[in-house]
Design a protein around this motif. Structure first.
Motif, PDB file in Angstrom:
ATOM      1  N   ASN A 170       0.829  -1.213   0.000  1.00  0.00           N
ATOM      2  CA  ASN A 170       0.000   0.000   0.000  1.00  0.00           C
ATOM      3  C   ASN A 170       0.860   1.259   0.000  1.00  0.00           C
ATOM      4  O   ASN A 170       0.531   2.263  -0.648  1.00  0.00           O
ATOM      5  CB  ASN A 170      -0.895   0.054   1.240  1.00  0.00           C
ATOM      6  N   ARG A 171       1.957   1.197   0.736  1.00  0.00           N
ATOM      7  CA  ARG A 171       2.785   2.388   0.920  1.00  0.00           C
ATOM      8  C   ARG A 171       3.680   2.699  -0.273  1.00  0.00           C
ATOM      9  O   ARG A 171       4.474   3.640  -0.229  1.00  0.00           O
ATOM     10  CB  ARG A 171       3.604   2.239   2.204  1.00  0.00           C
ATOM     11  N   THR A 172       3.560   1.903  -1.339  1.00  0.00           N
ATOM     12  CA  THR A 172       4.243   2.260  -2.591  1.00  0.00           C
ATOM     13  C   THR A 172       3.327   3.081  -3.496  1.00  0.00           C
ATOM     14  O   THR A 172       3.761   3.530  -4.566  1.00  0.00           O
ATOM     15  CB  THR A 172       4.701   1.001  -3.353  1.00  0.00           C
ATOM     16  N   GLU A 173       2.076   3.262  -3.090  1.00  0.00           N
ATOM     17  CA  GLU A 173       1.149   4.039  -3.913  1.00  0.00           C
ATOM     18  C   GLU A 173       1.605   5.490  -4.002  1.00  0.00           C
ATOM     19  O   GLU A 173       2.111   6.071  -3.041  1.00  0.00           O
ATOM     20  CB  GLU A 173      -0.261   3.961  -3.318  1.00  0.00           C
ATOM     21  N   GLY A 174       1.445   6.075  -5.192  1.00  0.00           N
ATOM     22  CA  GLY A 174       1.856   7.461  -5.385  1.00  0.00           C
ATOM     23  C   GLY A 174       2.293   7.700  -6.815  1.00  0.00           C
ATOM     24  O   GLY A 174       2.158   6.840  -7.692  1.00  0.00           O
ATOM     25  N   THR A 175       2.833   8.890  -7.059  1.00  0.00           N
ATOM     26  CA  THR A 175       3.302   9.289  -8.386  1.00  0.00           C
ATOM     27  C   THR A 175       4.821   9.388  -8.367  1.00  0.00           C
ATOM     28  O   THR A 175       5.401  10.010  -7.466  1.00  0.00           O
ATOM     29  CB  THR A 175       2.697  10.643  -8.790  1.00  0.00           C
ATOM     30  N   TYR A 176       5.446   8.772  -9.363  1.00  0.00           N
ATOM     31  CA  TYR A 176       6.907   8.727  -9.427  1.00  0.00           C
ATOM     32  C   TYR A 176       7.342   9.075 -10.850  1.00  0.00           C
ATOM     33  O   TYR A 176       6.692   8.662 -11.820  1.00  0.00           O
ATOM     34  CB  TYR A 176       7.427   7.335  -9.065  1.00  0.00           C
ATOM     35  N   GLY A 177       8.444   9.811 -10.972  1.00  0.00           N
ATOM     36  CA  GLY A 177       8.911  10.167 -12.303  1.00  0.00           C
ATOM     37  C   GLY A 177      10.366  10.584 -12.319  1.00  0.00           C
ATOM     38  O   GLY A 177      10.963  10.855 -11.270  1.00  0.00           O
TER      39      GLY A 177
END
Length: 344
Positions: A170-177
């Motif tokens: 769950n704690r890998t959810e998010g926006t990455y770039g």
């Protein structure tokens, strides 16, 4: 030809047995009784074995004691999720006149812990406990008593292990770039969770579910190039996996997610469970308390650049699990927050 002395000795023994039986029959001598007081307690724990002790109470109403040998025989077994993890027979007990107690010792068989783990996972982390004990007294007149404790059920409707792994996901959810010569390229992880996959006595499979959106104008890889997951239980590396253990289920290993589209990517991670016995011993040493920490990280490669998920280090989640298999005055509980995880 049998010597006369031997014949006389045999006749004498037979006469004594007949007298004992007759005395029992007319009530001059009482039949001893025995019972098992409790399902058992944990005793010594070392690298090779985990000892279980239980107390047998014998009531001998006669003025004479019952001798050693097979006079008092105790059979004991402990079952976890219908797997007999400890069993043994004790035959060297004696019963002096009156009420007395004796300690019966049995060892957990480490080889049985992997089959138990398999059943534990398949039953959605429910712990089912049963103890069977039989006490047999042979003192001229035989007496036998069987005692069963359980079945008891613990952690029913709770799944702390997969919940811990799922919370780390769950704690890998998010926006990455990352920035590239043609602009920013990245991932939007909208949802992530874990469920149990197939499990056997040597390997445990965790099934990860990722809902990934591609916000870019170019396709991006659906399956991570790098991956690490670890479940630490009481400082024991219980489950560990890396990219070599990944088996994509819903996409090909080289498949991509088209621009502006969202895709659910499911992949299995198979992990060796050869340290189940190490963890179980640590669990017993701490009065059946386990502190778990789940760690997880993914690595995607896009346009020659690496995108780490999470960026600054593995996502982590820690929680505790308490059981009460053979611990007195304790109840099973967990601080691991429930998720959508479970067994598929």
């Amino acid at each position: 030809m049998i010597p006369r002395r031997v014949k006389m000795a045999v006749a004498a023994v037979g006469g004594v047995v007949a007298i004992v039986v007759a005395l029992y029959a007319i009530g001059v001598i009482g039949v001893p009784t025995a019972t098992v007081a409790d399902p058992g307690d944990w005793e010594s724990v070392d690298e090779n074995e985990t000892e279980v002790v239980t107390t047998v109470t014998v009531n001998n109403p006669n003025p004479l004691g019952i001798g050693l040998g097979r006079a008092v025989v105790v059979d004991y077994d402990l079952q976890l999720n219908n797997v007999v993890v400890a069993e043994g027979r004790t035959t060297n007990l004696s019963a002096p006149p009156g009420e007395s107690t004796a300690t019966v010792r049995t060892d957990i068989q480490n080889a049985k812990l992997a089959p138990w783990w398999r059943s534990f996972v398949r039953e959605n982390e429910t712990v089912r406990i049963g103890v069977d004990a039989t006490v047999e007294i042979d003192a001229g007149i035989s007496a036998e008593q069987s005692v069963s404790f359980g079945p008891r059920v613990e952690l029913d409707n709770r799944t702390p292990v997969i919940d811990g792994l799922s919370r780390a996901a769950n704690r890998t959810e998010g926006t990455y770039g990352v920035n590239t010569p043609t602009g920013t390229v990245g991932y939007e992880i909208e949802r992530a969770w874990a469920t149990w996959g197939p499990v056997n006595e040597s390997r445990t499979t965790v099934r990860y579910h990722y809902v990934i959106r591609n916000p870019n104008r170019v396709p991006i890889p659906a399956v991570p190039d790098g991956f690490s997951v670890e479940l630490i239980a009481n400082d024991v590396g219980l489950l560990q996996g890396d990219a070599s253990a990944i088996s994509p289920r819903t996409v090909g290993r080289d498949e991509t997610i088209p621009p502006r589209e969202t895709q659910t990517v499911v992949f299995d991670v198979a992990m060796d469970n050869d340290r189940i016995d190490d963890w179980f011993r640590s669990h017993v040493r701490r009065d059946e308390l386990t502190t778990m920490e789940s760690r997880m990280r993914l690595l995607f490669e896009v346009a020659g650049r690496q995108i780490r998920v999470p960026q600054d280090g593995p996502s982590t989640y820690a929680c505790d699990v308490q059981t009460a298999i053979l611990v007195d005055n304790e109840t099973s509980d967990t601080t691991c927050a429930s998720t959508v995880g479970g067994t598929e």
